[in-house]
Scaffold this motif. Structure first.
Motif, mmCIF file in Angstrom:
data_model
loop_
_atom_site.group_PDB
_atom_site.id
_atom_site.type_symbol
_atom_site.label_atom_id
_atom_site.label_comp_id
_atom_site.label_asym_id
_atom_site.label_seq_id
_atom_site.Cartn_x
_atom_site.Cartn_y
_atom_site.Cartn_z
ATOM 1 N N ALA A 1 33.459 30.841 33.587
ATOM 2 C CA ALA A 1 34.380 31.252 32.523
ATOM 3 C C ALA A 1 34.468 30.191 31.421
ATOM 4 O O ALA A 1 34.632 30.521 30.244
ATOM 5 C CB ALA A 1 35.759 31.534 33.102
ATOM 6 N N MET A 2 34.346 28.928 31.804
ATOM 7 C CA MET A 2 34.364 27.851 30.803
ATOM 8 C C MET A 2 33.156 27.989 29.871
ATOM 9 O O MET A 2 33.296 27.902 28.649
ATOM 10 C CB MET A 2 34.348 26.488 31.500
ATOM 11 N N TYR A 3 31.987 28.207 30.449
ATOM 12 C CA TYR A 3 30.789 28.379 29.620
ATOM 13 C C TYR A 3 30.874 29.646 28.771
ATOM 14 O O TYR A 3 30.468 29.661 27.607
ATOM 15 C CB TYR A 3 29.532 28.415 30.485
ATOM 16 N N GLY B 1 31.041 31.854 23.658
ATOM 17 C CA GLY B 1 31.567 33.033 22.977
ATOM 18 C C GLY B 1 31.741 32.825 21.486
ATOM 19 O O GLY B 1 31.751 33.789 20.714
ATOM 20 N N PHE B 2 31.857 31.584 21.054
ATOM 21 C CA PHE B 2 31.949 31.328 19.619
ATOM 22 C C PHE B 2 30.613 31.614 18.927
ATOM 23 O O PHE B 2 30.578 31.903 17.742
ATOM 24 C CB PHE B 2 32.394 29.884 19.357
ATOM 25 N N PHE C 1 30.369 37.443 24.967
ATOM 26 C CA PHE C 1 30.600 36.620 26.154
ATOM 27 C C PHE C 1 32.082 36.582 26.517
ATOM 28 O O PHE C 1 32.439 36.423 27.684
ATOM 29 C CB PHE C 1 30.081 35.191 25.942
ATOM 30 N N TRP C 2 32.966 36.704 25.513
ATOM 31 C CA TRP C 2 34.399 36.707 25.798
ATOM 32 C C TRP C 2 34.798 37.946 26.590
ATOM 33 O O TRP C 2 35.740 37.898 27.379
ATOM 34 C CB TRP C 2 35.198 36.610 24.506
ATOM 35 N N ARG D 1 41.721 32.209 28.332
ATOM 36 C CA ARG D 1 41.309 31.747 26.999
ATOM 37 C C ARG D 1 40.290 32.700 26.383
ATOM 38 O O ARG D 1 40.319 32.956 25.183
ATOM 39 C CB ARG D 1 40.741 30.331 27.079
ATOM 40 N N CYS D 2 39.382 33.221 27.213
ATOM 41 C CA CYS D 2 38.417 34.212 26.715
ATOM 42 C C CYS D 2 39.150 35.455 26.223
ATOM 43 O O CYS D 2 38.820 36.010 25.174
ATOM 44 C CB CYS D 2 37.425 34.598 27.817
ATOM 45 N N ALA D 3 40.149 35.910 27.000
ATOM 46 C CA ALA D 3 40.909 37.101 26.616
ATOM 47 C C ALA D 3 41.666 36.850 25.310
ATOM 48 O O ALA D 3 41.692 37.711 24.415
ATOM 49 C CB ALA D 3 41.865 37.499 27.731
#
Length: 194
Positions: free
Chosen positions: A112-114, A119-120, A125-126, A169-171
């Motif tokens: 999830a960190m990667y 994702g930027f 990826f997010w 954080r992705c969400a």
């Protein structure tokens, strides 16, 4: 007098430049020459070519001080006001390793960190990182098999907390991206119709 000889006479009266001198590495002069101010030159001496001033007994000079005619008291220990002179100013040695070198405080590297960081570059990826919130984390049977079950469970809990944190954080990044895109589209359609 030819023009070339006139130019040579002008430049020959100038003192040659001293280059590649490390001022902090010089040892101070203790001779009487360094404390005596230079006397005013006689009118006849001003037209004679000058040579580089003679070095002191230890073979060093301070070219900047000599150029500007500055005389300053010289300490017998160390160089001219160098910060590297005394060993008393060194910081104390470490008695134990600093706290930041311990690996217990670091969080583990997770998928999830990667996904959040990459994702930027590629926002889908997010979406995948957000899906990790809804998945359960289970370890394979041979994962850290040398450790007891309670330590394995503790590591698994730490990894799950880290996965959930980065998945949230992705969400958040995905929702923020959708809001920004929605506002931009709304403004674009509003400008087109208006």
């Amino acid at each position: 007098m030819s023009p070339m000889s006139f130019i040579r006479s002008i430049f020959s009266s100038q003192r040659p430049a001293v280059t590649n001198v490390d001022l902090e590495a010089q040892i101070p002069s203790t001779s009487a020459e360094s404390t005596i101010p230079p006397s005013s030159p006689s009118p006849a001496a001003t037209h004679a070519p000058r040579s580089v001033p003679s070095a002191s007994t230890d073979g060093t000079t301070n070219p900047l001080d000599e150029f500007f005619g500055v005389t300053r008291p010289v300490s017998l220990i160390g160089t001219h006001e160098s910060r590297h002179d005394s060993a008393a100013e060194l910081p104390p040695p470490y008695e134990s390793l600093p706290a930041y070198s311990e690996s217990r405080d670091e969080e583990p590297v997770t998928l999830a960190m990667y996904l959040f960081k990459f994702g930027f570059l590629f926002p889908p990826f997010w979406i995948v990182g957000t899906l990790i919130l809804f998945l359960s984390l289970s370890a394979p049977t041979d994962w850290h098999s040398e450790k007891p079950e309670n330590q394995r469970q503790e590591l698994l809990d730490i990894m799950r907390r880290t996965e959930v944190k980065w998945s949230k954080r992705c969400a958040f990044a995905l929702v923020l991206l959708l809001v920004v895109v929605g506002v931009a589209l709304g403004v674009g359609f509003g400008v087109m119709r208006g």
